[in-house]
Design a protein around this motif. Structure first.
Motif, PDB file in Angstrom:
ATOM      1  N   LEU A  20      -7.446  13.919  73.320  1.00 44.27           N
ATOM      2  CA  LEU A  20      -7.346  14.005  71.873  1.00 44.27           C
ATOM      3  C   LEU A  20      -8.092  12.864  71.186  1.00 44.27           C
ATOM      4  O   LEU A  20      -8.330  11.819  71.793  1.00 44.27           O
ATOM      5  N   PRO A  21      -8.438  13.037  69.913  1.00 42.89           N
ATOM      6  CA  PRO A  21      -9.048  11.942  69.147  1.00 42.89           C
ATOM      7  C   PRO A  21      -8.080  10.773  69.005  1.00 42.89           C
ATOM      8  O   PRO A  21      -6.855  10.952  69.098  1.00 42.89           O
ATOM      9  N   PRO A  22      -8.585   9.570  68.755  1.00 40.94           N
ATOM     10  CA  PRO A  22      -7.707   8.391  68.672  1.00 40.94           C
ATOM     11  C   PRO A  22      -6.595   8.511  67.637  1.00 40.94           C
ATOM     12  O   PRO A  22      -5.506   7.993  67.837  1.00 40.94           O
ATOM     13  N   ASN A  23      -6.847   9.193  66.534  1.00 44.56           N
ATOM     14  CA  ASN A  23      -5.854   9.253  65.454  1.00 44.56           C
ATOM     15  C   ASN A  23      -5.066  10.548  65.429  1.00 44.56           C
ATOM     16  O   ASN A  23      -4.442  10.873  64.416  1.00 44.56           O
ATOM     17  N   ALA A  24      -5.059  11.293  66.520  1.00 46.42           N
ATOM     18  CA  ALA A  24      -4.393  12.595  66.520  1.00 46.42           C
ATOM     19  C   ALA A  24      -2.899  12.475  66.227  1.00 46.42           C
ATOM     20  O   ALA A  24      -2.336  13.258  65.451  1.00 46.42           O
ATOM     21  N   VAL A  25      -2.235  11.506  66.843  1.00 46.77           N
ATOM     22  CA  VAL A  25      -0.782  11.370  66.646  1.00 46.77           C
ATOM     23  C   VAL A  25      -0.488  10.882  65.229  1.00 46.77           C
ATOM     24  O   VAL A  25       0.446  11.371  64.575  1.00 46.77           O
ATOM     25  N   ALA A  26      -1.271   9.935  64.717  1.00 48.87           N
ATOM     26  CA  ALA A  26      -1.061   9.450  63.352  1.00 48.87           C
ATOM     27  C   ALA A  26      -1.262  10.575  62.346  1.00 48.87           C
ATOM     28  O   ALA A  26      -0.499  10.706  61.377  1.00 48.87           O
ATOM     29  N   ALA A  27      -2.277  11.410  62.552  1.00 51.28           N
ATOM     30  CA  ALA A  27      -2.517  12.540  61.654  1.00 51.28           C
ATOM     31  C   ALA A  27      -1.370  13.536  61.714  1.00 51.28           C
ATOM     32  O   ALA A  27      -0.968  14.112  60.689  1.00 51.28           O
ATOM     33  N   ALA A  28      -0.825  13.751  62.912  1.00 51.29           N
ATOM     34  CA  ALA A  28       0.308  14.662  63.054  1.00 51.29           C
ATOM     35  C   ALA A  28       1.533  14.128  62.317  1.00 51.29           C
ATOM     36  O   ALA A  28       2.292  14.895  61.707  1.00 51.29           O
TER      37      ALA A  28
END
Length: 408
Positions: free
Chosen positions: A358-366
């Motif tokens: 996943l992209p580095p910010n995937a969890v933050a975006a979620a």
């Protein structure tokens, strides 16, 4: 002469911000018409959870990273999983508990995010206990942090990407730069996905069942013997041993040399993942040595960890007893950077399971995607660690046909 001043860009304070907090670092994403990663420790987007105690006041971020191998007795790190414990870090004139160190983190985050949004969500590792999550919320409250809700990062990720799982592409939102194409194609309909993350404390896994009404945590595991800290120490030792063979000098005998080598490892991870040659420099006041490594050498140095990782993931999935194999395995950027880890996961998951980084910010975006639902009361004001209901999906127009997916 006439001078003109461009007005400073004004960001909508009502935009949602998601924070991905692990034992290693914090990342934040401001969602809106144009989502963007926030710079938490200029010029870096990440705020490293390392606290330096060599100055008048303890400082979290790059200052702590810069002392980690040179003056380790003046650094507080890996404190998130120690919340609620009696452990203290004595850093010169400063003494910190895990709660105090986390308070420094929220102070830094508030300085950046306070001007961005009044609606913030926090994604946390699955290995934190309920009492530790409560302490995270208390630390945020003491820092006057505008927190609307918290969720397990892997669960928030599954909720954000559920439409992609149900629709068959397994990817959810459009891929960002650096995203890796799935190594296997996906199927469609309800199914299970596994999220793998890595930080200073452990490699962790969360298995999530995705259906049309909700995403639900089925099981989780954490393996401290596979933490990012362990992988980096293994590589430090391997490169140092190589240096001894080349020039009869050991960088571990010099705090400055070991620190310089440590600070090059993150870039080395990225180069190894991209299949590029890795150049490392060891330097002291009296000698220096350049060391060249190939990606396959990095994997070989970590072969024991790679083998343990593959076996751990395989045993975890088999122990759950699913009727069908997981639809997909999603590795966070941090997990995907570990040399050989993706290959081990791919080799120890069934043929029908898609493997994605996943992209580095995937969890933050979620996490940011959950904020509007908390603000409207669609989600309970509690830590979401077991299930997240999905918003109703709009009914397809009568007579509408699904668009076939492009192959390749």
């Amino acid at each position: 002469m006439l001078w003109s001043r461009k007005p400073a860009p004004v960001h909508d304070r009502h935009r949602a911000v998601g924070i991905d907090l692990t034992a290693s670092r914090a990342r934040a994403e401001a969602a809106g018409e144009k989502s963007r990663a926030l710079v938490l420790d200029a010029p870096d987007e990440e705020l490293a959870l390392f606290v330096a105690g060599d100055r008048r006041g303890p400082e979290v971020g790059r200052a702590g990273v810069g002392l980690y191998r040179k003056l380790p007795h003046l650094v507080c790190s890996n404190f998130l999983p120690a919340l609620g414990q009696s452990r203290e870090w004595k850093l010169g004139r400063h003494t910190l508990t895990a709660e105090a160190a986390l308070g420094l983190v929220f102070d830094r985050l508030r300085a950046v995010i306070g001007g961005e949004s009044d609606g913030t969500a926090l994604a946390l590792p699955a290995y934190l206990t309920p009492s530790q999550v409560t302490r995270v919320g208390a630390a945020a409250g003491r820092a006057k942090f505008a927190l609307k809700g918290t969720a397990v990062g892997g669960l928030a990720l599954a909720a954000d990407r559920a439409a992609g799982v149900l629709g068959g592409d397994g990817a959810g939102p459009p891929p960002a730069a650096g995203w890796v194409v799935p190594l296997r194609p996906g199927a469609s309909g309800p199914g299970a996905v596994m999220v793998l993350d890595a930080d200073e404390f452990a490699v962790s896994a969360l298995l999530v069942a995705v259906d049309r009404e909700q995403v639900r945590a089925v099981g989780g595991a954490a393996w401290p013997r596979l933490s990012v800290k362990v992988w980096k120490e293994r590589l430090l030792d391997a490169v140092a041993d190589r240096c001894v063979k080349l020039c009869r000098r050991d960088p571990r005998d010099s705090g400055e040399a070991e620190q310089l080598l440590f600070e090059q490892l993150d870039e080395a991870f990225d180069r190894a993942r991209a299949g590029q040659r890795i150049g490392l420099t060891v330097r002291t006041a009296h000698w220096f040595q350049d060391i060249v490594q190939q990606p396959e050498e990095f994997e070989a140095h970590c072969s024991a960890l790679v083998r343990l990782a593959g076996e751990s993931v395989r045993d975890f999935v088999n122990g759950i007893g699913l009727a069908e194999p997981p639809r997909a395995v999603w590795l966070t950027d941090a997990a995907g950077r570990l040399p050989g880890f993706v290959r081990a996961v791919h080799a120890n998951t069934p043929e029908g399971t898609a493997v994605e980084i996943l992209p580095p910010n995937a969890v933050a975006a979620a996490a940011a995607a959950l904020v509007p639902r908390w603000l409207t009361g669609a989600l309970p004001r509690a830590h979401l660690d077991s299930l997240i209901p999905l918003p109703p999906r709009p009914a397809a127009p009568a007579g509408a046909r699904a668009t076939p997916r492009a192959s390749g």
